[in-house]
Design an enzyme around this catalytic site. Structure first.
Site, short mmCIF file in Angstrom:
data_model
loop_
_atom_site.label_atom_id
_atom_site.label_comp_id
_atom_site.label_asym_id
_atom_site.label_seq_id
_atom_site.Cartn_x
_atom_site.Cartn_y
_atom_site.Cartn_z
N HIS A 170 0.85 -1.19 0.00
CA HIS A 170 0.00 0.00 0.00
C HIS A 170 0.89 1.25 0.00
O HIS A 170 1.70 1.43 0.91
CB HIS A 170 -0.91 -0.02 1.23
CG HIS A 170 -1.89 1.10 1.28
ND1 HIS A 170 -2.92 1.23 0.39
CD2 HIS A 170 -1.99 2.17 2.11
CE1 HIS A 170 -3.62 2.31 0.66
NE2 HIS A 170 -3.07 2.90 1.70
N ASP A 192 0.51 5.19 -0.02
CA ASP A 192 -0.35 6.36 0.02
C ASP A 192 0.19 7.38 -0.99
O ASP A 192 1.37 7.74 -0.94
CB ASP A 192 -0.42 6.93 1.43
CG ASP A 192 -1.28 6.03 2.32
OD1 ASP A 192 -2.37 5.63 1.87
OD2 ASP A 192 -0.86 5.71 3.44
N ASP A 201 -7.91 0.95 2.38
CA ASP A 201 -7.54 1.89 3.44
C ASP A 201 -8.36 3.17 3.41
O ASP A 201 -7.86 4.22 3.76
CB ASP A 201 -6.04 2.23 3.28
CG ASP A 201 -5.53 3.05 4.45
OD1 ASP A 201 -6.02 2.88 5.56
OD2 ASP A 201 -4.63 3.89 4.23
N HIS A 252 -7.21 9.29 -0.57
CA HIS A 252 -7.83 9.17 0.75
C HIS A 252 -7.05 9.83 1.90
O HIS A 252 -7.54 9.78 3.04
CB HIS A 252 -8.17 7.71 1.08
CG HIS A 252 -7.00 6.78 1.17
ND1 HIS A 252 -6.70 5.88 0.16
CD2 HIS A 252 -6.09 6.56 2.13
CE1 HIS A 252 -5.64 5.17 0.52
NE2 HIS A 252 -5.24 5.56 1.70
#
Ligand SMILES: [Zn+2]
Length: 1046
Positions: free
Chosen positions: A259, A261, A371, A576
């Site tokens: 993951h 971001d 997430d 997000h």
């Protein structure tokens, strides 16, 4: 033969632990033998720069001699190391590693290509130079290590989410060559797994003891100093792991993941490098492990890699062909699941899926959002419209109050669309491949007995990093062992196919997936929220006007490439941790630049389209009044006049069309509408009345009465006042920018105004207004103009706040004379109800919720709606509607929300239902003001409408050029049913339509979707909250206009 071990659980367990410990007894245990001889580097030199340079430029710079122990920095700088090395001849036949331990995030470059990431935090501290040095192999080599001066999770001062420390310094603590013993590594993996099994299954379990005694036996036979003893120990382990489970074993699908971001505790530009560091490592693992599959989401990140690291991109494409690199998600970025508009969510998929198709030959079949802070009830329909029926997340496991009841289930959206959803039962997207997680995945699965398959996503994440070879080794070893679930290195596709085959007994969850945490993200960073709303509007308007210009003028070039750029910027900001406001200051500043770019370029495009639209039509004024909404509007508009002045005019503009600006002489009167009356009483209170509503403000600016004139019905609760500003203490448990806790409600303090501050602004006629100042606290103040226009069913509150607070939350409240157990909130392409009471834990966990442009509290026959132009946080408790305005968190951005803010909300009392009263249209009007655009010459003399609809239930949301459009003359129209009803609707157009056909959200024709088009109109049938898209193939441009209306 030696005597069997005594039956002492703890001593036996700890004995084995010490045998593999990096900390204790490394002088004589097995761990201490992992590495053999070492050798220093031939030379080390470095070059420090504040910039993120491309490789060719960096290696040309002047490198100075460096050594282990050197410091470099500060935060966000980059240190390039030139590593010159010579492998000793005596190491022929051995596996040789470069050992590299430094702070920061490293990337190894070899022969001009990035080959592997190096981060201590991501357990990547060695680079394999050769897995077996052969006689005659070149032994001298020069590598570069590019070290970014930030950790995997940024550079927070003292805590992870604290604002970054700009002065952080970094250090290389190890740089040397070493012989690596693969057989020792294998034994260590086995022993750690056996320890995990013994501990995980516990003392009640037969298999646990078998694992413990096997490990103990291995320690007995294994002499770390004598490698020839290793095979016997290995054989003991193999015997244990080779004991198979039964047919009913649960199957875990282990998928490599990382993951990243897209921006969070580090800036966007660092993410570009994080992708390179993480994915080169994944490529290496795919090369070495043909059964290892790596799932990768977010087209934007792949697009960055394509332009910055084309060699790496090509390798990813190769592995995609082999099925090892699996693009997932289908979206441009992993966007927030609450705040983006419906159209923006569609564009996430449109941009994402087209990119995946173009670069990897196929679209994604799973929506992937592990997430994100909650999931809109419209996502199932949007997913299905984009060719996706499978959804993976896990974030609901973070809910603070209630435990979500399923891990595998059908998720049914607002319109009834269903998708298969899976939440990895290990409640993580960053597993390490250890036994504890494997057991948790089986034991915690809430659909035991219903499905026998689960996902297991492994690899360091959030800041990237990804899987390691050790994780893969562990999972391979657990392939099929009695007492444990079966572990397959698998793909998302294989997992979902298995789940689909097993779906007969699954439950269905209807409506939104609400995360009972992070509810502050609806409000934090108000400027980002405002930028989002405004830019969604600008792109809507640019697309509509450009489409109309295209339809009417053969010369007009639709700005497709520019619009794609601007959309991608907007979509990027919907990541997000960006639109949610949970990012560092650096990211917030970049996000604001993106919005500024969209505003300025968007407005240029808007003017160009308007100019093209009215080209050649003579008229009185060089000004065009444009209505970008699909219904006729009559509103008061401020028109620019010569000398920089403005004058108010009441204008009527047809649906998705334009009208000429009225001449200055024709501005008055406003008949037949009743003009606005403004009266100030001697006590200082002010009444505004436009014949539709009557607003009474007390001398401090509070709303004491709001009456629907025709019925005399009062909307404000008896004995209470509306427009009441309230402050709360806002100190969450940890996640500052993210969380507002329920207990903040216990600290409510009304902000009391001073009598005598209310003054009359606009004196009535076309517009009446009153304004006042309010000191919120010693540091913060507010000014507000309360505005009522002729003919307008709502009163607007233009608000300016100077906000300088710490851990305070500002809201505005409206106690309504309305009673209902539920309130209605706008969401993407529709609306939904949430309770106004706290009966159950599920109700009170929603003490703060999100909404888009409006919320409404209605009882039979009457209601009160609260509209806004850039807010998202809201709640209704009992009869009090509350809009969340500003927060003041200090981490990760200490400056979040400090400074000046401007926003508008509006209040609309209404009779009947919100649908019949036109609340939805009013909220659109507030958000899409009529545009007064300069025309190049004289503006057209006659009004013109491009589209109109026969039903108020249907909204024509989007008009744009089709992505792939022969000669560019195909438009896409997106409509939705906004009332929650089954309805037939006629769409009428004055454009030269040759063919009309339904399509999906990715603009792919529905083979059975041909629509008869006669008399300039076509018929559409909708079910509640259904979204429909259609392609309109246009004929050659023509200039005659059709009559307005239906
Ligand atoms: Zn994330």
């Amino acid at each position: 033969m030696a005597a069997p071990a005594l039956k002492h659980w703890r001593a036996t367990l700890e004995r084995v632990e010490k045998f593999v410990s990096p900390r204790y007894f490394a002088d004589c245990n097995l761990r201490g033998r992992l590495l053999g001889d070492t050798c220093p580097l031939a030379a080390l030199s470095s070059f420090l720069t504040p910039d993120r340079l491309p490789y060719p430029e960096a290696v040309r710079q002047h490198f100075r001699p460096a050594q282990v122990g050197d410091s470099f920095g500060p935060t966000w700088w980059t240190c390039w190391f030139r590593v010159e090395l010579t492998i000793p001849e005596a190491w022929v036949g051995q596996e040789v590693h470069l050992l590299w331990e430094s702070d920061g995030e490293g990337l190894v470059w070899r022969d001009g290509q990035p080959v592997q990431g190096l981060t201590k935090e991501g357990e990547k501290t060695s680079y394999i130079l050769t897995d077996k040095l052969e006689e005659g192999d070149p032994r001298s080599l020069t590598l570069y290590v590019e070290v970014a001066c930030n950790g995997l999770l940024g550079a927070g001062k003292e805590s992870m989410i604290a604002a970054p420390d700009p002065e952080k310094m970094f250090q290389v603590s190890r740089a040397e060559l070493a012989v690596f013993y693969r057989d020792v590594h294998s034994l260590l993996v086995d022993l750690e797994l056996l320890l995990g099994i013994a501990k995980g299954l516990g003392e009640d379990n037969q298999r646990s003891f078998q694992a413990l005694y096997t490990a103990n036996q291995m320690v007995n036979v294994c002499d770390p100093a004598q490698p020839e003893t290793f095979p016997v120990a290995q054989a003991l382990a193999s015997r244990f792991f080779g004991q198979r489970g039964g047919e009913s074993q649960h199957t875990i699908h282990a998928v490599g993941h990382c993951h990243i971001d897209t921006a969070w505790l580090w800036p966007f530009k660092e993410t570009v490098r994080k992708c390179a560091r993480s994915w080169t490592t994944a490529v290496q693992l795919m090369e070495q492990n043909p059964d290892f599959v790596f799932a990768c989401s977010q087209a934007q990140q792949l697009e960055w890699v394509k332009s910055h690291y084309p060699g790496l991109h090509a390798r990813l494409q190769e592995f995609a062909c082999r099925g090892q690199f699996v693009p997932v998600g289908g979206t441009w970025v992993e966007m927030d699941g609450n705040l983006p508009s419906g159209e923006a969510m569609v564009r996430q998929f449109l941009q994402g899926q087209n990119f995946f198709l173009q670069e990897f030959g196929k679209m994604c079949s799973e929506f992937w959002l592990p997430d994100t802070f909650g999931y809109s009830a419209q996502l199932p329909q949007i997913m299905r419209g984009c060719g996706i029926t499978r959804f993976l997340s896990q974030k609901l496991s973070w809910s603070l109050v209630n435990s979500f009841p399923h891990h595998t289930f059908f998720w049914e959206g607002l319109d009834g669309s269903r998708v298969l959803a899976h939440f990895p039962p290990g409640d993580s997207y960053g597993m390490q491949g250890n036994v504890e997680e494997v057991l948790k995945t089986m034991v915690k699965n809430r659909d035991k007995g219903r499905t026998n398959h689960s996902a297991f996503l492994f690899g360091f994440g959030d800041g990237g990093g990804g899987p390691t070879q050790t994780m893969v080794d562990r999972l391979k070893r657990l392939h099929n062992t009695d007492g444990l679930p079966r572990v397959q290195l698998s793909s998302p596709g294989r997992l979902f196919t298995a789940l689909e085959g097993d779906s007969g007994q699954l439950c269905t969850w209807v409506g939104e997936l609400f995360l009972e945490l992070h509810q502050g993200t609806y409000t934090t960073h108000a400027q980002i929220k405002k930028g989002n709303r405004e830019c969604e509007r600008i792109l809507h308007d640019v697309e509509l006007l450009s489409s109309l210009a295209l339809a009417r003028g053969a010369q007009f070039l639709y700005p497709a490439a520019q619009l794609q750029d601007l959309w991608r910027l907007l979509l990027l900001n919907q990541f997000h941790d960006v639109v949610t406001g949970s990012c560092i200051q650096l990211v917030a500043e970049e996000a604001m630049c993106h919005y500024e770019d969209i505003r300025s370029r968007g407005n240029t495009l808007l003017s160009a389209a308007a100019a093209a639209l009215c080209m050649g039509e003579p008229g009185p004024e060089g000004l065009l009044i444009v209505n970008t909404l699909p219904w006729e509007r009559t509103e008061v508009l401020a028109l620019p006049r010569s000398g920089g002045a403005h004058s108010l005019a009441l204008v009527t503009v047809p649906s998705m069309g334009y009208a000429p600006a009225p001449a200055p002489t024709s501005l008055q009167p406003v008949q037949p509408q009743q003009p606005v009356f403004v009266v100030q009483e001697t006590d200082g209170s002010v009444t505004l009345d436009n014949g539709i509503i009557r607003v009474r403000l007390d001398p401090t600016g509070c709303l004491t009465s709001l009456v629907l004139v025709a019925s005399g019905r009062e909307a404000i609760a008896e004995g209470a006042v509306g427009n009441q500003f309230v402050l709360f203490d806002d100190v969450p448990l940890y996640w500052d920018a993210w969380d507002v806790m329920d207990y903040h409600l216990e600290t409510r303090k009304p902000v009391l105004g001073q009598a005598g501050t209310l003054a009359v602004g606009a004196e009535g006629g076309m517009r009446g207004s009153a304004w006042f100042l309010l000191q919120i606290s010693p540091n913060s103040r507010l000014s507000q103009e309360v505005v009522l226009d002729v003919g307008c069913p709502y009163v607007r509150f233009h608000t300016e706040v100077h906000w300088h607070e710490a851990h305070k939350f500002l809201k505005v409240e409206f106690p309504a004379r309305v009673r209902s157990p539920q309130a209605t909130y706008e969401v993407q392409f529709g609306h939904l109800q949430r309770p106004t009471h706290h009966n159950t834990s599920w109700d009170w966990a929603r003490f703060e919720v999100w909404a888009h442009r409006w919320m409404d509290l209605s009882e039979h026959g009457f209601g009160l709606a609260l509209l806004n132009d850039c807010k998202y946080g809201a709640s209704v408790r009992g009869s009090v509607l509350s809009l969340s305005l500003l927060r003041a968190p200090k981490a990760p951005d200490a400056s979040a929300d400090m400074g000046r803010h401007e926003f508008t909300y509006a209040l609309m009392p209404h009779k009947g239902s919100l649908q019949d009263a036109g609340v939805i249209r009013a909220a659109y009007s507030l958000n899409f003001p009529l545009l007064a655009l300069p025309a190049p010459g004289p503006a057209p003399a006659a009004a013109w409408s491009a589209f109109s609809l026969s039903s108020p239930a249907v909204v024509l949301e989007t008009v744009k050029q089709a992505e792939s459009s022969p000669q560019g003359r195909t438009l896409v129209l997106r409509l939705y049913e906004a009332h929650g009803s089954h309805v037939d609707c006629w769409l009428r157009t004055s454009l030269p339509v040759q063919e009309a056909v339904l399509c999906d959200l990715l603009e792919r024709r529905d083979p059975a979707g041909h629509l008869p088009f006669r008399d300039a109109r076509l018929k559409l049938t909708f079910s509640p909250f259904q979204v429909q898209s259609l392609l309109l193939v246009l004929g050659p441009a023509r200039t005659e206009t059709l009559p307005l209306g239906l």
